[in-house]
Motif scaffolding. Structure first.
Motif: not given
Length: 286
Positions: A170-171, A173-174, A177, A179, A182-183, A186
């Motif tokens: 998930l991290i 993918s952020l 992208a 982003e 947003k990390v 998480y």
């Protein structure tokens, strides 16, 4: 914290001096909040049992070995970064196991005997989805049986945020992208990479020495730190290059060439492209 490197081909486990311990198992790339739950659980159990806290990780990533090098993995944390984080979390010993073809062929029982029992583990902690041994045949439902009574086990269940499992995937993918802002939720800290500076005629380039994962091409607000001072900058990644163009606020690099630095990624630059080009032109020609 001491770090011990282990390899099937170089150092027999039997000669490694160990203390009885509570051992946390996992790859721990990023040492995100899910990983920290595993490590903190191990640390708490170690305190109640009067044992040391050990963490076992593996390098390189199993995917690189299993794919015969065809799959390249860019890491969220270098080994040095991982050591620093684990040390600050109070880990006493870090075991770094060389993940190679010979290691990958170990049966689940062989892995447990050689790398867990013989290293003095009296209690093992890992995430619910941890696997081990040949083709990941070992899992947390059978680990106590493979241990033959040598240790007890704690399985840490999924750690989630807003219903979504916190994971390295998930991290990644952020970050990919762009982003990066947003990390933090998480990872537990803003995303960081380490490397050094290289000066060209009109450019200051940050060399991604540890091949950390980089965000998609674009411009980002970052902080640059040399261990003493922190300076704001704009980091610009161009066309999937592995290195980064840095523009400091005063256009003059506050660090010498080849200085070892850490970049902290705050947010993608949201100004329109024309304003960004104007900013770059002003900085380059000052």
């Amino acid at each position: 914290m001491k770090t011990v490197f282990l390899s099937e081909e170089e150092q027999p486990i039997s000669i490694v001096k160990t203390d009885t311990c509570v051992m946390a198992l996992g790859f721990f790339d990023g040492v995100h909040l899910g990983h920290r739950k595993v490590i903190q659980t191990a640390s708490e159990i170690a305190k109640t049992k009067g044992l040391t806290t050990a963490v076992m990780t593996f390098f390189p990533h199993p995917k690189e070995v299993i794919s015969d090098g065809k799959m390249k993995v860019d890491y969220l944390t270098s080994l040095a970064q991982k050591e620093d984080i684990l040390s600050r979390l109070g880990v006493d010993c870090l075991y770094v196991v060389a993940f190679n073809r010979r290691f990958a062929m170990l049966s689940p029982e062989q892995f447990i005997e050689r790398y867990v029992t013989k290293l003095g583990a009296k209690h093992v902690v890992a995430g619910f989805d941890f696997t081990y041994g040949y083709r990941g045949q070992g899992n947390m439902d059978r680990i106590a049986v493979d241990g033959k009574g040598a240790f007890s086990v704690t399985k840490v269940e999924k750690v989630a945020l807003n219903g979504e499992k916190i994971s390295s995937t998930l991290i990644r993918s952020l970050i990919l992208a762009g982003e990066v802002d947003k990390v933090l939720a998480y990872l537990g800290n803003e995303y960081q990479i380490a490397g050094s500076l290289q000066f060209n005629q009109y450019e200051i380039t940050f060399i991604n020495r540890d091949n950390n994962l980089l965000p998609k091409p674009g411009a980002y607000h970052v902080s640059v730190y040399d261990g003493k001072e922190t300076h704001s900058a704009i980091a610009h990644r161009r066309n999937h290059h592995n290195n980064i163009l840095l523009q400091f606020t005063n256009s003059i690099a506050p660090f010498p060439e080849n200085a070892w630095l850490t970049i902290t990624w705050h947010k993608q630059f949201v100004q329109d492209k024309q304003k960004f080009r104007e900013h770059m032109d002003v900085q380059i020609h000052q």
